[in-house]
Design a protein around this motif. Structure first.
Motif, PDB file in Angstrom:
ATOM      1  N   VAL A   4     -13.364   2.989   2.694  1.00 50.35           N
ATOM      2  CA  VAL A   4     -12.097   2.732   1.998  1.00 50.35           C
ATOM      3  C   VAL A   4     -12.181   3.277   0.578  1.00 50.35           C
ATOM      4  N   GLY A   5     -13.333   3.047  -0.075  1.00 54.36           N
ATOM      5  CA  GLY A   5     -13.531   3.584  -1.420  1.00 54.36           C
ATOM      6  C   GLY A   5     -13.443   5.098  -1.441  1.00 54.36           C
ATOM      7  N   ALA A   6     -14.002   5.747  -0.424  1.00 57.01           N
ATOM      8  CA  ALA A   6     -13.940   7.214  -0.354  1.00 57.01           C
ATOM      9  C   ALA A   6     -12.503   7.689  -0.202  1.00 57.01           C
ATOM     10  N   ALA A   7     -11.736   7.027   0.663  1.00 50.46           N
ATOM     11  CA  ALA A   7     -10.338   7.413   0.846  1.00 50.46           C
ATOM     12  C   ALA A   7      -9.544   7.227  -0.442  1.00 50.46           C
ATOM     13  N   LEU A   8      -9.825   6.150  -1.152  1.00 48.41           N
ATOM     14  CA  LEU A   8      -9.118   5.904  -2.411  1.00 48.41           C
ATOM     15  C   LEU A   8      -9.499   6.928  -3.477  1.00 48.41           C
ATOM     16  N   LEU A   9     -10.775   7.318  -3.510  1.00 45.37           N
ATOM     17  CA  LEU A   9     -11.209   8.295  -4.506  1.00 45.37           C
ATOM     18  C   LEU A   9     -10.668   9.695  -4.222  1.00 45.37           C
ATOM     19  N   LEU A  10     -10.469  10.017  -2.967  1.00 48.13           N
ATOM     20  CA  LEU A  10      -9.932  11.330  -2.628  1.00 48.13           C
ATOM     21  C   LEU A  10      -8.419  11.399  -2.775  1.00 48.13           C
ATOM     22  N   THR A  11      -7.770  10.248  -2.899  1.00 51.36           N
ATOM     23  CA  THR A  11      -6.339  10.211  -3.156  1.00 51.36           C
ATOM     24  C   THR A  11      -6.101  10.525  -4.622  1.00 51.36           C
ATOM     25  N   PRO A  12      -5.275  11.516  -4.929  1.00 48.73           N
ATOM     26  CA  PRO A  12      -5.067  11.866  -6.341  1.00 48.73           C
ATOM     27  C   PRO A  12      -4.385  10.732  -7.105  1.00 48.73           C
ATOM     28  N   GLY A  13      -4.955  10.396  -8.231  1.00 50.48           N
ATOM     29  CA  GLY A  13      -4.382   9.375  -9.085  1.00 50.48           C
ATOM     30  C   GLY A  13      -5.453   8.533  -9.738  1.00 50.48           C
ATOM     31  N   SER A  45     -22.749  -4.815  -6.438  1.00 45.60           N
ATOM     32  CA  SER A  45     -22.626  -6.276  -6.499  1.00 45.60           C
ATOM     33  C   SER A  45     -21.241  -6.731  -6.041  1.00 45.60           C
ATOM     34  N   LEU A  46     -20.203  -5.998  -6.394  1.00 47.08           N
ATOM     35  CA  LEU A  46     -18.855  -6.345  -5.957  1.00 47.08           C
ATOM     36  C   LEU A  46     -18.704  -6.129  -4.453  1.00 47.08           C
ATOM     37  N   ARG A  47     -19.272  -5.042  -3.960  1.00 49.10           N
ATOM     38  CA  ARG A  47     -19.225  -4.759  -2.522  1.00 49.10           C
ATOM     39  C   ARG A  47     -19.953  -5.843  -1.738  1.00 49.10           C
ATOM     40  N   PHE A  55       0.819  -1.212   0.000  1.00 46.81           N
ATOM     41  CA  PHE A  55       0.000   0.000   0.000  1.00 46.81           C
ATOM     42  C   PHE A  55       0.851   1.259   0.000  1.00 46.81           C
ATOM     43  N   PHE A  56       1.900   1.291   0.827  1.00 46.48           N
ATOM     44  CA  PHE A  56       2.665   2.520   0.984  1.00 46.48           C
ATOM     45  C   PHE A  56       3.858   2.646   0.030  1.00 46.48           C
ATOM     46  N   LEU A  57       4.276   1.573  -0.610  1.00 48.50           N
ATOM     47  CA  LEU A  57       5.420   1.660  -1.508  1.00 48.50           C
ATOM     48  C   LEU A  57       5.056   1.445  -2.974  1.00 48.50           C
ATOM     49  N   VAL A  58       4.339   0.393  -3.251  1.00 50.42           N
ATOM     50  CA  VAL A  58       4.078   0.040  -4.641  1.00 50.42           C
ATOM     51  C   VAL A  58       3.007   0.938  -5.257  1.00 50.42           C
ATOM     52  N   ILE A  59       1.926   1.182  -4.550  1.00 49.19           N
ATOM     53  CA  ILE A  59       0.830   1.967  -5.117  1.00 49.19           C
ATOM     54  C   ILE A  59       1.262   3.387  -5.475  1.00 49.19           C
ATOM     55  N   ASP A 113      -8.235   5.730  -7.963  1.00 48.25           N
ATOM     56  CA  ASP A 113      -9.612   6.017  -8.367  1.00 48.25           C
ATOM     57  C   ASP A 113     -10.287   4.753  -8.895  1.00 48.25           C
ATOM     58  N   LEU A 114      -9.560   3.963  -9.656  1.00 50.98           N
ATOM     59  CA  LEU A 114     -10.107   2.709 -10.166  1.00 50.98           C
ATOM     60  C   LEU A 114     -10.485   1.780  -9.016  1.00 50.98           C
ATOM     61  N   LEU A 115      -9.605   1.661  -8.023  1.00 51.16           N
ATOM     62  CA  LEU A 115      -9.913   0.827  -6.858  1.00 51.16           C
ATOM     63  C   LEU A 115     -11.082   1.409  -6.057  1.00 51.16           C
ATOM     64  N   GLY A 116     -11.132   2.732  -5.933  1.00 57.56           N
ATOM     65  CA  GLY A 116     -12.219   3.387  -5.216  1.00 57.56           C
ATOM     66  C   GLY A 116     -13.556   3.186  -5.899  1.00 57.56           C
ATOM     67  N   PHE A 117     -13.576   3.311  -7.232  1.00 55.91           N
ATOM     68  CA  PHE A 117     -14.822   3.078  -7.968  1.00 55.91           C
ATOM     69  C   PHE A 117     -15.260   1.620  -7.862  1.00 55.91           C
TER      70      PHE A 117
END
Length: 148
Positions: free
Chosen positions: A82-91, A105-107, A10-14, A95-99
């Motif tokens: 978690v989706g909200a945090a991912l969507l607010l992270t620039p990139g 159905s996936l959730r 999470f903190f290095l690769v992403i 955003d793909l993971l957040g969406f």
């Protein structure tokens, strides 16, 4: 994966993936359109998150009114966070993971997996106990304090 491995990813690769994708998109369409897309996906994600969050909250309340345990909704709530945090992270990658967290159905499938494999296990007599309770070495008994 162990929790430490997840944190390393999470903190290095992403961040490296994010920087690479942002540079590639920026070189293709330019800096300002890239910035616009990042801001647009954050705004769109916030709007979708609001709708999905209210829908999950309403299902939670309806289940409580009917006397049903809202197990799925209690798991879907943190997935939405978690989706909200991912969507607010620039990139674009986050955003793909957040969406993906906003797809109902996936959730629901993620919540079902968590409930079935990590939270509850069936016990004899159709009762449910947490896995940690079943694995502990508890000896039940009574005690009596002697008067001195």
């Amino acid at each position: 994966m162990k929790p430490i491995q997840i944190l390393i990813v999470f903190f290095l690769v992403i961040p490296f993936i994010e920087i690479y994708v942002l540079l590639e998109v920026g070189s293709l369409i330019g800096a300002f359109p890239t910035i616009f897309l990042v801001v647009f996906t954050a705004v769109l994600g916030a709007w979708l998150l609001r709708r999905q969050g209210f829908a999950t909250w309403q299902r939670f309340q309806e289940n409580l009114k009917q006397g049903v345990i809202p197990a799925y909704e209690m798991i879907e709530g943190p997935i939405l966070l978690v989706g909200a945090a991912l969507l607010l992270t620039p990139g674009f990658f986050t955003d793909l993971l957040g969406f993906a967290c906003l797809i109902p159905s996936l959730r629901r499938k993620i919540a079902q997996y968590v409930i079935e494999n990590h939270l509850l296990t069936a016990d004899t007599g159709n009762m449910f106990r947490s896995r940690s309770t079943m694995e502990s070495n508890v000896i039940e008994g009574e005690f009596k304090k002697d008067q001195e």
